[in-house]
Design an enzyme around this catalytic site. Structure first.
Site, short mmCIF file in Angstrom:
data_model
loop_
_atom_site.label_atom_id
_atom_site.label_comp_id
_atom_site.label_asym_id
_atom_site.label_seq_id
_atom_site.Cartn_x
_atom_site.Cartn_y
_atom_site.Cartn_z
N GLU A 50 56.57 37.83 -47.45
CA GLU A 50 57.19 36.94 -48.44
C GLU A 50 58.70 37.12 -48.40
O GLU A 50 59.19 38.24 -48.53
CB GLU A 50 56.63 37.26 -49.83
CG GLU A 50 55.12 37.00 -49.91
CD GLU A 50 54.42 37.79 -51.00
OE1 GLU A 50 55.09 38.29 -51.93
OE2 GLU A 50 53.18 37.91 -50.93
N SER A 80 50.46 35.63 -50.69
CA SER A 80 49.03 35.92 -50.58
C SER A 80 48.86 37.19 -49.76
O SER A 80 48.85 37.16 -48.53
CB SER A 80 48.33 34.75 -49.89
OG SER A 80 47.01 35.11 -49.52
N GLU A 81 48.76 38.32 -50.42
CA GLU A 81 48.66 39.59 -49.70
C GLU A 81 47.34 39.66 -48.93
O GLU A 81 47.28 40.20 -47.83
CB GLU A 81 48.79 40.77 -50.66
CG GLU A 81 50.21 40.96 -51.22
CD GLU A 81 50.60 39.93 -52.27
OE1 GLU A 81 49.68 39.28 -52.83
OE2 GLU A 81 51.80 39.76 -52.53
N GLN A 103 55.91 42.86 -50.37
CA GLN A 103 57.22 42.91 -51.03
C GLN A 103 57.41 44.12 -51.94
O GLN A 103 58.48 44.71 -51.99
CB GLN A 103 57.44 41.62 -51.80
CG GLN A 103 58.87 41.35 -52.14
CD GLN A 103 59.05 39.90 -52.53
OE1 GLN A 103 58.69 39.51 -53.64
NE2 GLN A 103 59.59 39.10 -51.63
N ALA A 105 54.88 47.65 -53.23
CA ALA A 105 53.58 48.31 -53.09
C ALA A 105 52.64 47.89 -54.22
O ALA A 105 51.43 47.81 -54.04
CB ALA A 105 53.75 49.83 -53.08
N TYR A 107 52.11 45.11 -55.23
CA TYR A 107 51.48 43.81 -54.94
C TYR A 107 50.40 43.91 -53.87
O TYR A 107 49.84 42.92 -53.44
CB TYR A 107 52.52 42.81 -54.41
CG TYR A 107 53.67 42.49 -55.31
CD1 TYR A 107 53.68 42.88 -56.65
CD2 TYR A 107 54.75 41.75 -54.84
CE1 TYR A 107 54.76 42.57 -57.47
CE2 TYR A 107 55.82 41.43 -55.66
CZ TYR A 107 55.82 41.85 -56.96
OH TYR A 107 56.89 41.53 -57.76
N ILE A 108 50.12 45.11 -53.42
CA ILE A 108 49.27 45.25 -52.24
C ILE A 108 47.79 45.04 -52.55
O ILE A 108 47.00 44.75 -51.65
CB ILE A 108 49.51 46.63 -51.58
CG1 ILE A 108 49.21 46.60 -50.08
CG2 ILE A 108 48.74 47.73 -52.29
CD1 ILE A 108 49.75 47.79 -49.31
N PRO A 110 45.78 42.70 -53.84
CA PRO A 110 44.99 41.55 -53.35
C PRO A 110 44.65 41.66 -51.85
O PRO A 110 43.73 41.00 -51.38
CB PRO A 110 45.90 40.35 -53.61
CG PRO A 110 46.82 40.80 -54.69
CD PRO A 110 47.04 42.27 -54.44
N HIS A 150 56.67 47.12 -60.39
CA HIS A 150 57.61 47.26 -59.27
C HIS A 150 57.99 48.72 -59.07
O HIS A 150 59.08 49.02 -58.60
CB HIS A 150 58.88 46.43 -59.50
CG HIS A 150 58.63 44.99 -59.72
ND1 HIS A 150 58.18 44.48 -60.92
CD2 HIS A 150 58.75 43.93 -58.88
CE1 HIS A 150 58.03 43.17 -60.81
NE2 HIS A 150 58.37 42.81 -59.59
#
Lengths: 358, 443
Positions: A50, A80-81, A103, A105, A107-108, A110, A150
């Site tokens: 992303e 979309s991970e 972007q 960690a 967010y990982i 999914p 974040h």
């Protein structure tokens, strides 16, 4: 800052210092340099994620790379991970060597099924017919007022999965060499970048001025290709008082606390959690007889629990004090109370005092 | 001012709801349960030859009808009709029929083998043979397929050795996957057949990624993937459709709508509201809805999508409308949740019978040759089974050296796996003191 300036930031910085053998880079520039070198060396390497393409990534780690290597080598992806990791598995099956960026960690998750059930298992389940040689780069850890989405340090989840390697650099020199080794590795690698120290090492004394990397010896990053073998810890300082096992940001915090207290500690920067440099850990603990483990991640079932168990199992008769863990608390990462949560000098200092008491 | 603003208890906010019924949750329910008389007359199957064949480079926005209609070629008269007729020569049609018959014979014997205790698990694809055999035949042999667990027909249509399939099913000492995978989770790199996962729909974004890689490398090969209608509910399906359309990936996304996901009917994946082919519309993918029990329609649709992908015209999502004629697996008994009558009442018949009747109708086949072929298929499977059994069956002996349990987790064996491998080998000497390396149980 104009677009063109933004897009050529780190690469231009790297190019302008070509005649300087003592070139100093921050961690972002070192990572950018590693990606640039690998994109040039191996046409199977592709970088995606992303905002990583035209814009160069929200932390600028991929700045200038699309312009230099082209849109089919360095490109943006949908948010979309699951898709990012999933297509990376397919690309690996084709024969590419994708370097996806997640972007943050945080967010990982999914993408977890594609990492845990697919990338990590592909070599085994297909009996080496197919492999997923990907390096998933992702900024992790707190200390930048990122709030609970974040700031997380989820490394232990990945060390728990058979078939994944987990790498965490603590200096610009290491970031470049470890990233190159990770990209060349034929197993999937989780490459967590401690974002608090992207721009300078962090002492943990959050109210003191930030030190830039250029004052640190490990910001000297040679030009061109070099690699640091995965699974080899780095001796940060040598000492007899106690062993400190740390990685990422906490290496610098532990070093600063020991220096502040005037303690000669044997500080090991683990660099990779899987594979782990057990020999270096055993040798150090056998020498000092005391062991402190420091990580920023939550405590329960954190990687410190694994380290503590290993040290106890393998070095018990050398220990002169119980193994201590200093970690984040078992709460989400709080926004406003970040420095109350962070396992900083006070928590580390108390643990050192306790270990050295007898 | 404040007294002029309505508050939450103000009559104006609640009065217009006072006469309405309370909210109710809709939980889908299939039309027929065990004991019910099945009647599928409500399903509009259209007419064979009724759908036009659009240009392969068509704009998806102009293809809305294809997401709701049903592409059919073989009619009640056993003749091929309309623009989708792939006009295959008799030899090709006989080959297609032969592969489908072989798949069915293979399924019958493997199912029986599981019941006889030769292995732990098996999955038949009875009634769905066309969706893998005919689709597989429409692709080039070097196109990469990312199958789900019910596409054994692709391997068979690519002439993968039956004995290797059975070795895998038995997890025996000749199993190329070293006894690591559940039966039928094949992997066949030399046949461009990707390793099957037990986690559903994960293969979809992987197929898209493979296709993206092929495009990045300016290759000419495309990817195709298969998924059941039930697992289109997974996020992976959405990710795959999004990446496919964003990068115009040369990929075919095949959805096998066989009406049942174990005991959950297609309504739990949204079939009460729309078709699965219509999923394509929201993504801007070409969408086709096809009679999955019509081998000619399946072939034609897959060929259309393959030509489209290979000419950079874009990805296609195809829904194959079919029926899972038997249980989900050897661990499933469908008589517990659906009407036993459904299979015989299914309006689109049986794919093998339909192709056979077509071949007979056009004078390319007869019942005697069919009987001879069925016999030959059964004998081939029987011979392959006997051959595979020489390599052992599941549970009889330790077929694989214990170190293979630890190999291939990583490319190299790290210290912790070396230690654990030593532990396993020590345990073997205690647990199975009589086992000997010559039995394949070596260190």
């Amino acid at each position: 800052m104009s677009d063109s300036q933004t897009r050529t930031g780190p690469s231009a910085a790297a190019a302008s210092s070509e005649e300087n053998p003592e070139r100093r880079l921050n961690m972002i520039d070192a990572i950018n340099d590693a990606l640039d070198i690998m994109l040039a060396r191996d046409s199977d390497v592709i970088v995606m994620g992303e905002d990583v393409g035209y814009f160069g990534g929200v932390f600028r780690a991929t700045a200038g790379l699309q312009e230099k290597h082209g849109k089919t080598r360095v490109f943006d992806t949908p948010i979309s991970e699951c898709g990012i990791i999933g297509v990376a598995v397919g690309m690996g099956a084709y024969g590419l060597r994708p370097v996806p960026e997640i972007q943050f960690a945080d967010y990982i998750y999914p993408g977890l099924d594609q990492l845990v059930s697919e990338a990590a298992r592909l070599r085994y389940r297909s009996a080496t017919e197919f492999i997923a040689p990907m390096t998933v780069r992702s900024p992790f850890g707190g200390g930048i007022f990122g709030g609970q989405t974040h700031s997380q340090s989820p490394e232990a989840m990945f060390t728990h999965v058979s078939g994944l390697k987990t790498v965490i650099p603590a200096t610009p020199y290491d970031a470049k060499g470890l990233l190159i080794a990770s990209i060349e590795d034929n197993d999937p690698v989780i490459f967590f970048e401690p974002k608090r120290i992207y721009n300078g090492p962090f002492s943990g004394f959050y109210d003191k001025p930030v030190e830039p990397w250029k004052k640190h010896k490990d910001s000297v990053v040679p030009e061109g290709y070099y690699r640091i073998e995965l699974g080899k810890a780095r001796h940060v300082t040598q000492g007899d008082a106690l062993t400190v096992l740390a990685y990422g940001t906490m290496v610098h915090v532990a070093e600063a606390v020991c220096a502040d207290k005037g303690i000669k500690a044997d500080i090991l920067d683990l660099r990779t959690l899987v594979p782990l440099d057990i020999e270096a850990i055993e040798a150090s603990v056998e020498k000092t007889g005391r062991c402190l483990i420091v990580h920023e991640a939550t405590r329960t079932s954190g990687f410190g629990a694994e380290l503590s168990a290993l040290v106890t199992e393998r070095c018990f008769y050398h220990l002169e004090a119980p193994v201590e863990r200093v970690t984040g608390f078992d709460t989400p990462y709080p926004h406003s109370l970040e420095w109350a949560y962070f396992p900083g000098p006070v928590r580390i200092g108390e643990a050192i005092d306790k270990i050295l008491k007898d | 001012m404040a007294d002029q603003l309505p508050d939450s208890t103000d009559a104006a906010h609640t009065a217009d709801r006072s006469n309405k019924p309370s909210l109710s949750l809709h939980v889908p329910e299939p039309k027929y349960r065990p004991g019910d008389t099945a009647d599928f007359s409500h399903i509009d199957i259209g007419e064979a030859g009724g759908m036009p064949r659009p240009d392969e480079a068509s704009d998806p926005a102009q293809m809305t009808d294809f997401a709701y209609g049903l592409v059919r070629v073989l009619g009640e008269d056993n003749q091929a009709h309309g623009a989708w007729n792939p006009k295959l020569p008799g030899d090709t049609l006989r080959k297609m029929l032969g592969y489908m018959a072989l798949v069915r014979a293979f399924d019958e014997r493997m199912f029986r083998g599981q019941r006889q205790g030769k292995t732990s698990f098996y999955m038949k694809c009875t009634g769905e043979e066309a969706t893998s055999v005919a689709a597989g035949m429409a692709l080039a042999s070097d196109d990469m397929v990312f199958p789900s667990y019910r596409q054994q027909g692709i391997l068979i249509a690519r002439d993968y050795p039956l004995v290797d399939m059975i070795n895998q099913i038995y997890s025996n000492k000749a199993d190329k996957l070293k006894g690591r995978q559940l039966p039928i989770m094949y992997s066949a790199r030399d046949y461009n057949f990707f390793s099957i996962s037990g986690n559903l729909a994960t293969q979809l974004p992987q197929a898209v990624g493979w296709a993206m890689a092929s495009a990045i490398k300016n290759d000419s090969r495309i990817a195709a993937t298969w998924v059941g209608e039930g697992s289109t509910a997974e996020g992976d399906f959405h990710s795959a459709c999004t990446f496919a359309t964003v990068y115009n990936a040369p990929v075919i996304l095949n959805v096998i709508n066989n009406q049942w996901a174990i005991s959950s009917f297609s309504g739990f994946a949204g079939a009460e509201r729309t078709t699965f082919a219509a999923r394509a519309l929201g993504y801007g993918l070409a969408g086709l809805r096809v009679d999955g029990n019509d081998a000619l329609a399946v072939f034609a649709a897959q060929q259309w999508a393959a030509n489209r992908a290979r000419s950079n015209s874009g990805p296609t999502l195809i829904e194959y409308f079919t029926y899972r004629a038997e249980g989900h697996s050897t661990s499933d008994d469908p008589s517990g949740y659906r009407s036993a009558q459904e299979r015989e009442e299914w309006p689109l018949g049986d794919p093998i019978t339909r192709l056979k009747d077509h071949l007979i109708a056009i004078g390319e086949w007869d019942e005697d040759r069919q009987a001879a072929m069925d016999k030959e298929c059964a004998e081939r499977v029987k011979a392959a089974t006997k051959e595979a059994e020489k390599n052992g069956i599941l549970g009889h002996g330790l077929h694989h050296p214990f170190r293979t349990m630890f190999e291939d987790v990583f490319e190299d064996l790290p210290w912790h796996l070396q230690e654990q491998a030593a532990q396993a080998i020590r345990e073997r000497e205690i647990k199975w003191p009589d086992s000997h390396p010559k039995d394949g149980a070596g260190k």
